[in-house]
Design a protein around this motif. Structure first.
Motif, PDB file in Angstrom:
ATOM      1  N   TYR A 113      20.904 166.546   6.321  1.00  0.00           N
ATOM      2  CA  TYR A 113      21.824 167.437   5.632  1.00  0.00           C
ATOM      3  C   TYR A 113      21.836 167.002   4.164  1.00  0.00           C
ATOM      4  O   TYR A 113      21.931 165.819   3.862  1.00  0.00           O
ATOM      5  N   GLY A 114      21.706 167.931   3.263  1.00  0.00           N
ATOM      6  CA  GLY A 114      21.611 167.603   1.845  1.00  0.00           C
ATOM      7  C   GLY A 114      20.202 167.715   1.315  1.00  0.00           C
ATOM      8  O   GLY A 114      19.991 167.658   0.105  1.00  0.00           O
ATOM      9  N   GLY A 115      19.185 167.814   2.229  1.00  0.00           N
ATOM     10  CA  GLY A 115      17.822 168.085   1.789  1.00  0.00           C
ATOM     11  C   GLY A 115      16.895 166.899   1.728  1.00  0.00           C
ATOM     12  O   GLY A 115      15.697 167.061   1.479  1.00  0.00           O
ATOM     13  N   TYR A 116      17.408 165.673   1.954  1.00  0.00           N
ATOM     14  CA  TYR A 116      16.541 164.495   1.891  1.00  0.00           C
ATOM     15  C   TYR A 116      15.530 164.520   3.039  1.00  0.00           C
ATOM     16  O   TYR A 116      15.835 164.987   4.150  1.00  0.00           O
ATOM     17  N   THR A 117      14.333 164.004   2.762  1.00  0.00           N
ATOM     18  CA  THR A 117      13.296 163.883   3.793  1.00  0.00           C
ATOM     19  C   THR A 117      12.621 162.521   3.672  1.00  0.00           C
ATOM     20  O   THR A 117      12.562 161.939   2.577  1.00  0.00           O
ATOM     21  N   THR A 118      12.125 162.022   4.795  1.00  0.00           N
ATOM     22  CA  THR A 118      11.292 160.818   4.760  1.00  0.00           C
ATOM     23  C   THR A 118      10.341 160.840   5.947  1.00  0.00           C
ATOM     24  O   THR A 118      10.711 161.305   7.035  1.00  0.00           O
ATOM     25  N   ASN A 119       9.123 160.382   5.735  1.00  0.00           N
ATOM     26  CA  ASN A 119       8.120 160.367   6.799  1.00  0.00           C
ATOM     27  C   ASN A 119       8.064 158.989   7.450  1.00  0.00           C
ATOM     28  O   ASN A 119       8.206 157.966   6.775  1.00  0.00           O
ATOM     29  N   VAL A 120       7.868 158.981   8.762  1.00  0.00           N
ATOM     30  CA  VAL A 120       7.824 157.733   9.540  1.00  0.00           C
ATOM     31  C   VAL A 120       6.724 157.855  10.578  1.00  0.00           C
ATOM     32  O   VAL A 120       6.663 158.862  11.295  1.00  0.00           O
ATOM     33  N   PRO A 121       5.846 156.847  10.690  1.00  0.00           N
ATOM     34  CA  PRO A 121       4.872 156.882  11.791  1.00  0.00           C
ATOM     35  C   PRO A 121       5.593 156.908  13.137  1.00  0.00           C
ATOM     36  O   PRO A 121       6.584 156.191  13.321  1.00  0.00           O
ATOM     37  N   LEU A 122       5.119 157.716  14.058  1.00  0.00           N
ATOM     38  CA  LEU A 122       5.800 157.849  15.346  1.00  0.00           C
ATOM     39  C   LEU A 122       5.852 156.513  16.085  1.00  0.00           C
ATOM     40  O   LEU A 122       6.809 156.239  16.816  1.00  0.00           O
ATOM     41  N   ASP A 123       4.862 155.657  15.878  1.00  0.00           N
ATOM     42  CA  ASP A 123       4.877 154.336  16.519  1.00  0.00           C
ATOM     43  C   ASP A 123       6.084 153.505  16.100  1.00  0.00           C
ATOM     44  O   ASP A 123       6.488 152.592  16.828  1.00  0.00           O
ATOM     45  N   GLU A 124       6.651 153.782  14.912  1.00  0.00           N
ATOM     46  CA  GLU A 124       7.820 153.027  14.439  1.00  0.00           C
ATOM     47  C   GLU A 124       9.126 153.563  15.031  1.00  0.00           C
ATOM     48  O   GLU A 124      10.185 152.969  14.848  1.00  0.00           O
ATOM     49  N   LEU A 125       9.033 154.704  15.735  1.00  0.00           N
ATOM     50  CA  LEU A 125      10.233 155.290  16.339  1.00  0.00           C
ATOM     51  C   LEU A 125      10.306 155.031  17.840  1.00  0.00           C
ATOM     52  O   LEU A 125      11.348 155.267  18.448  1.00  0.00           O
ATOM     53  N   ARG A 126       9.195 154.598  18.430  1.00  0.00           N
ATOM     54  CA  ARG A 126       9.139 154.390  19.872  1.00  0.00           C
ATOM     55  C   ARG A 126       9.128 152.904  20.211  1.00  0.00           C
ATOM     56  O   ARG A 126       8.908 152.070  19.343  1.00  0.00           O
ATOM     57  N   GLY A 127       9.352 152.634  21.505  1.00  0.00           N
ATOM     58  CA  GLY A 127       9.270 151.240  21.963  1.00  0.00           C
ATOM     59  C   GLY A 127      10.494 150.417  21.611  1.00  0.00           C
ATOM     60  O   GLY A 127      10.387 149.216  21.346  1.00  0.00           O
ATOM     61  N   GLY A 128      11.680 151.049  21.582  1.00  0.00           N
ATOM     62  CA  GLY A 128      12.907 150.308  21.288  1.00  0.00           C
ATOM     63  C   GLY A 128      13.040 149.909  19.846  1.00  0.00           C
ATOM     64  O   GLY A 128      13.735 148.929  19.533  1.00  0.00           O
ATOM     65  N   LYS A 129      12.425 150.665  18.943  1.00  0.00           N
ATOM     66  CA  LYS A 129      12.438 150.305  17.521  1.00  0.00           C
ATOM     67  C   LYS A 129      13.369 151.148  16.665  1.00  0.00           C
ATOM     68  O   LYS A 129      13.577 150.814  15.497  1.00  0.00           O
ATOM     69  N   ALA A 130      13.888 152.271  17.182  1.00  0.00           N
ATOM     70  CA  ALA A 130      14.635 153.176  16.315  1.00  0.00           C
ATOM     71  C   ALA A 130      15.726 153.915  17.096  1.00  0.00           C
ATOM     72  O   ALA A 130      15.586 154.142  18.301  1.00  0.00           O
ATOM     73  N   TRP A 131      16.802 154.281  16.374  1.00  0.00           N
ATOM     74  CA  TRP A 131      17.939 154.950  16.972  1.00  0.00           C
ATOM     75  C   TRP A 131      18.474 156.012  16.010  1.00  0.00           C
ATOM     76  O   TRP A 131      18.246 155.940  14.800  1.00  0.00           O
ATOM     77  N   VAL A 132      19.195 156.977  16.561  1.00  0.00           N
ATOM     78  CA  VAL A 132      20.084 157.793  15.741  1.00  0.00           C
ATOM     79  C   VAL A 132      21.447 157.138  15.904  1.00  0.00           C
ATOM     80  O   VAL A 132      22.054 157.186  16.974  1.00  0.00           O
ATOM     81  N   ALA A 133      21.900 156.486  14.838  1.00  0.00           N
ATOM     82  CA  ALA A 133      23.119 155.673  14.898  1.00  0.00           C
ATOM     83  C   ALA A 133      24.346 156.529  14.615  1.00  0.00           C
ATOM     84  O   ALA A 133      24.349 157.362  13.697  1.00  0.00           O
ATOM     85  N   LEU A 134      25.398 156.283  15.419  1.00  0.00           N
ATOM     86  CA  LEU A 134      26.651 157.014  15.293  1.00  0.00           C
ATOM     87  C   LEU A 134      27.794 156.108  14.867  1.00  0.00           C
ATOM     88  O   LEU A 134      28.835 156.590  14.405  1.00  0.00           O
ATOM     89  N   GLN A 135      27.623 154.799  15.050  1.00  0.00           N
ATOM     90  CA  GLN A 135      28.676 153.843  14.711  1.00  0.00           C
ATOM     91  C   GLN A 135      28.085 152.652  13.972  1.00  0.00           C
ATOM     92  O   GLN A 135      26.920 152.290  14.180  1.00  0.00           O
ATOM     93  N   PHE A 136      28.920 152.058  13.125  1.00  0.00           N
ATOM     94  CA  PHE A 136      28.573 150.803  12.454  1.00  0.00           C
ATOM     95  C   PHE A 136      29.757 149.852  12.604  1.00  0.00           C
ATOM     96  O   PHE A 136      30.898 150.235  12.310  1.00  0.00           O
ATOM     97  N   ASP A 137      29.495 148.653  13.066  1.00  0.00           N
ATOM     98  CA  ASP A 137      30.541 147.644  13.265  1.00  0.00           C
ATOM     99  C   ASP A 137      31.700 148.172  14.100  1.00  0.00           C
ATOM    100  O   ASP A 137      32.870 147.931  13.789  1.00  0.00           O
ATOM    101  N   GLY A 138      31.388 148.948  15.128  1.00  0.00           N
ATOM    102  CA  GLY A 138      32.399 149.393  16.078  1.00  0.00           C
ATOM    103  C   GLY A 138      33.225 150.579  15.641  1.00  0.00           C
ATOM    104  O   GLY A 138      34.167 150.956  16.336  1.00  0.00           O
ATOM    105  N   ALA A 139      32.887 151.186  14.513  1.00  0.00           N
ATOM    106  CA  ALA A 139      33.651 152.334  14.015  1.00  0.00           C
ATOM    107  C   ALA A 139      32.698 153.493  13.747  1.00  0.00           C
ATOM    108  O   ALA A 139      31.506 153.284  13.495  1.00  0.00           O
ATOM    109  N   PRO A 140      33.212 154.731  13.791  1.00  0.00           N
ATOM    110  CA  PRO A 140      32.352 155.877  13.446  1.00  0.00           C
ATOM    111  C   PRO A 140      31.700 155.657  12.090  1.00  0.00           C
ATOM    112  O   PRO A 140      32.313 155.112  11.173  1.00  0.00           O
ATOM    113  N   LEU A 141      30.476 156.081  11.977  1.00  0.00           N
ATOM    114  CA  LEU A 141      29.705 155.868  10.755  1.00  0.00           C
ATOM    115  C   LEU A 141      30.342 156.632   9.589  1.00  0.00           C
ATOM    116  O   LEU A 141      30.534 157.847   9.664  1.00  0.00           O
ATOM    117  N   ALA A 142      30.663 155.933   8.530  1.00  0.00           N
ATOM    118  CA  ALA A 142      31.306 156.546   7.367  1.00  0.00           C
ATOM    119  C   ALA A 142      30.325 157.472   6.641  1.00  0.00           C
ATOM    120  O   ALA A 142      29.118 157.204   6.619  1.00  0.00           O
TER     121      ALA A 142
END
Length: 197
Positions: A113-142
Motif C-alpha cells: 500500500y503506498g506503491g512501494y515495490t521490492t523484488n526477492v528471490p523465491l528461495d529467500e521466501l521459502r524454507g522457514g525464511k520469511a513471514w508476513v508479520a502482524l505483530q512486533f514485540d507482542g503488540a500489533p504492528l505500528a
C-alpha cells in the motif's frame, strides 16, 4: 613533529559476533520510509499472491488471522548500517501462504500500500525464511513499522521486508523494485554487503 595520539582517530570498534560487516548495533527501532505512512485499516486490508500464470489467492484480514501463525525471534539489518538483535515478531510463514501454489517462478515482487515495490528471490521466501508479520514485540504492528502487516525477510537487508505489504506476484523474471531501480542491489545479502550495484 609528533604523530596523532591514539585517541585522536577515535575508538576502534571491536567485532561483534553475529554482526554483518559494516553494521553497528542499535537498541531502538529506527523508522525509515519514503513518503507518507499509509494508514490501512484491517477492514480494508487485503493480501494476495498471484502466480506467474495469473492465478490469484486473496485473504481478508479475518481470513489471514485464521491461518497458522508463528512467533519468531530474528536479527534485522538495515542497508543504512544499523542492525538490531533479537527482534520478536508474530506472523504467517510464506511457506503456509505458498503451500499449494503451482509455480515455477524463481522470483517474487512484493507490492505495498503506498506503491512501494521490492523484488526477492523465491528461495529467500521459502524454507522457514520469511513471514508476513502482524505483530512486533507482542503488540500489533505500528503503522510506522509497516502495520497492519509487513513482509519479514531477515536474511536480507531490511528494505526487502516491505512495509504495508498487500501482494506478492511470482515471476520467472527478476525485475527490479523501487530501490533496486535506484541503485540498490538486486539481492541484498548483508553478510556479503550487497548494498548497491
Amino acid at each position: 613533529m609528533g604523530l596523532f595520539s591514539p585517541g585522536f582517530l577515535g575508538r576502534r570498534r571491536e567485532p561483534v559476533p553475529g554482526l554483518p560487516p559494516g553494521q553497528h548495533l542499535v537498541t531502538d527501532f529506527p523508522v525509515l520510509s519514503i513518503g507518507p505512512t499509509p494508514r490501512v485499516s484491517t477492514q480494508e486490508w487485503r493480501f494476495s499472491i498471484t502466480s506467474e500464470s495469473g492465478l490469484m489467492t486473496t485473504w481478508t484480514w479475518d481470513e489471514f488471522q485464521a491461518l497458522p501463525q508463528e512467533d519468531v525471534t530474528v536479527d534485522i539489518h538495515c542497508v543504512t548500517s544499523w542492525s538490531k538483535f533479537g527482534t520478536g515478531w508474530r506472523g504467517v510463514s510464506l511457506d503456509t501462504l505458498l503451500d499449494g501454489v503451482d509455480t515455477r517462478a524463481g522470483f517474487a515482487m512484493a507490492r505495498s500500500y503506498g506503491g512501494y515495490t521490492t523484488n526477492v528471490p523465491l528461495d529467500e521466501l521459502r524454507g522457514g525464511k520469511a513471514w508476513v508479520a502482524l505483530q512486533f514485540d507482542g503488540a500489533p504492528l505500528a503503522p510506522e513499522h509497516g502495520g497492519p502487516a509487513r513482509l519479514l525477510v531477515p536474511a536480507l537487508y531490511f528494505w526487502k521486508s516491505a512495509k504495508w505489504v498487500r501482494s506478492i506476484e511470482l515471476s520467472t523474471r527478476n525485475d527490479p523494485g523501487f530501490w533496486e531501480q535506484n541503485g540498490y542491489h538486486m539481492h541484498g545479502d548483508p553478510w556479503r554487503e550487497e548494498r548497491y550495484w
